[in-house]
Scaffold this active site. Sequence first.
Site, PDB file in Angstrom:
ATOM      1  N   ILE A   8       0.874  -1.171   0.000  1.00 42.36           N
ATOM      2  CA  ILE A   8       0.000   0.000   0.000  1.00 42.36           C
ATOM      3  C   ILE A   8       0.910   1.219   0.000  1.00 42.36           C
ATOM      4  O   ILE A   8       1.750   1.367   0.886  1.00 42.36           O
ATOM      5  CB  ILE A   8      -0.921  -0.032   1.236  1.00 42.36           C
ATOM      6  CG1 ILE A   8      -1.811  -1.279   1.172  1.00 42.36           C
ATOM      7  CG2 ILE A   8      -1.749   1.242   1.338  1.00 42.36           C
ATOM      8  CD1 ILE A   8      -2.514  -1.609   2.465  1.00 42.36           C
ATOM      9  N   ASN A  10       0.932   4.328   0.787  1.00 40.05           N
ATOM     10  CA  ASN A  10       1.122   5.279   1.873  1.00 40.05           C
ATOM     11  C   ASN A  10       1.687   4.646   3.147  1.00 40.05           C
ATOM     12  O   ASN A  10       1.838   5.321   4.161  1.00 40.05           O
ATOM     13  CB  ASN A  10      -0.175   6.044   2.166  1.00 40.05           C
ATOM     14  CG  ASN A  10      -1.299   5.142   2.625  1.00 40.05           C
ATOM     15  OD1 ASN A  10      -1.212   3.919   2.508  1.00 40.05           O
ATOM     16  ND2 ASN A  10      -2.369   5.731   3.128  1.00 40.05           N
ATOM     17  N   CYS A  11       2.051   3.388   3.104  1.00 41.64           N
ATOM     18  CA  CYS A  11       2.662   2.692   4.241  1.00 41.64           C
ATOM     19  C   CYS A  11       4.106   3.182   4.412  1.00 41.64           C
ATOM     20  O   CYS A  11       4.870   3.243   3.444  1.00 41.64           O
ATOM     21  CB  CYS A  11       2.634   1.186   3.965  1.00 41.64           C
ATOM     22  SG  CYS A  11       3.673   0.200   5.048  1.00 41.64           S
ATOM     23  N   ASP A  12       4.478   3.532   5.630  1.00 37.28           N
ATOM     24  CA  ASP A  12       5.833   4.044   5.885  1.00 37.28           C
ATOM     25  C   ASP A  12       6.915   3.037   5.526  1.00 37.28           C
ATOM     26  O   ASP A  12       7.962   3.408   4.994  1.00 37.28           O
ATOM     27  CB  ASP A  12       5.980   4.460   7.351  1.00 37.28           C
ATOM     28  CG  ASP A  12       5.205   5.731   7.682  1.00 37.28           C
ATOM     29  OD1 ASP A  12       4.878   6.495   6.750  1.00 37.28           O
ATOM     30  OD2 ASP A  12       4.930   5.963   8.874  1.00 37.28           O
ATOM     31  N   LYS A  15       7.386   3.007   1.846  1.00 39.27           N
ATOM     32  CA  LYS A  15       8.134   4.194   1.420  1.00 39.27           C
ATOM     33  C   LYS A  15       9.633   3.997   1.622  1.00 39.27           C
ATOM     34  O   LYS A  15      10.446   4.332   0.754  1.00 39.27           O
ATOM     35  CB  LYS A  15       7.650   5.437   2.174  1.00 39.27           C
ATOM     36  CG  LYS A  15       6.255   5.874   1.771  1.00 39.27           C
ATOM     37  CD  LYS A  15       5.787   7.044   2.630  1.00 39.27           C
ATOM     38  CE  LYS A  15       4.346   7.411   2.331  1.00 39.27           C
ATOM     39  NZ  LYS A  15       3.839   8.459   3.232  1.00 39.27           N
TER      40      LYS A  15
END
Length: 115
Positions: A8, A10-12, A15
């Site tokens: 996903i 927007n998962c840190d 990223k």
Amino acid sequence: MSTTMLGIKNCDTIKKARKWLENENIDFSFHDYRVDGINEEMIRTFISELGLDAVINKRGTTYRQLSDEQKQSLNDDTAIALFIASPAMIKRPLLIHNDQYFLGFKPAQYQEIFS
């Protein structure tokens, strides 16, 4: 040599893993479960390659919000519907590199995978 990262966007952790791959100039494609979708066949492959206990993200809020009954009755079949409805329950990132499956991200782990 092909590399696909699934998760996903927007998962840190996603990223961080994406940044690591980009900094190392490693060519990869990204499959976002929420944008690109996820299906039963994909989930069955993840479970057969890695095992249900490894694939399920037990630290996430989605898993923690399950009832005790749901947690206790989790098996390969019941998990599929949950993963399709809530892909955040799949541990991230899931990396497929040269037909091998890897979960999570640690720089040392990725260094080993791509060395």
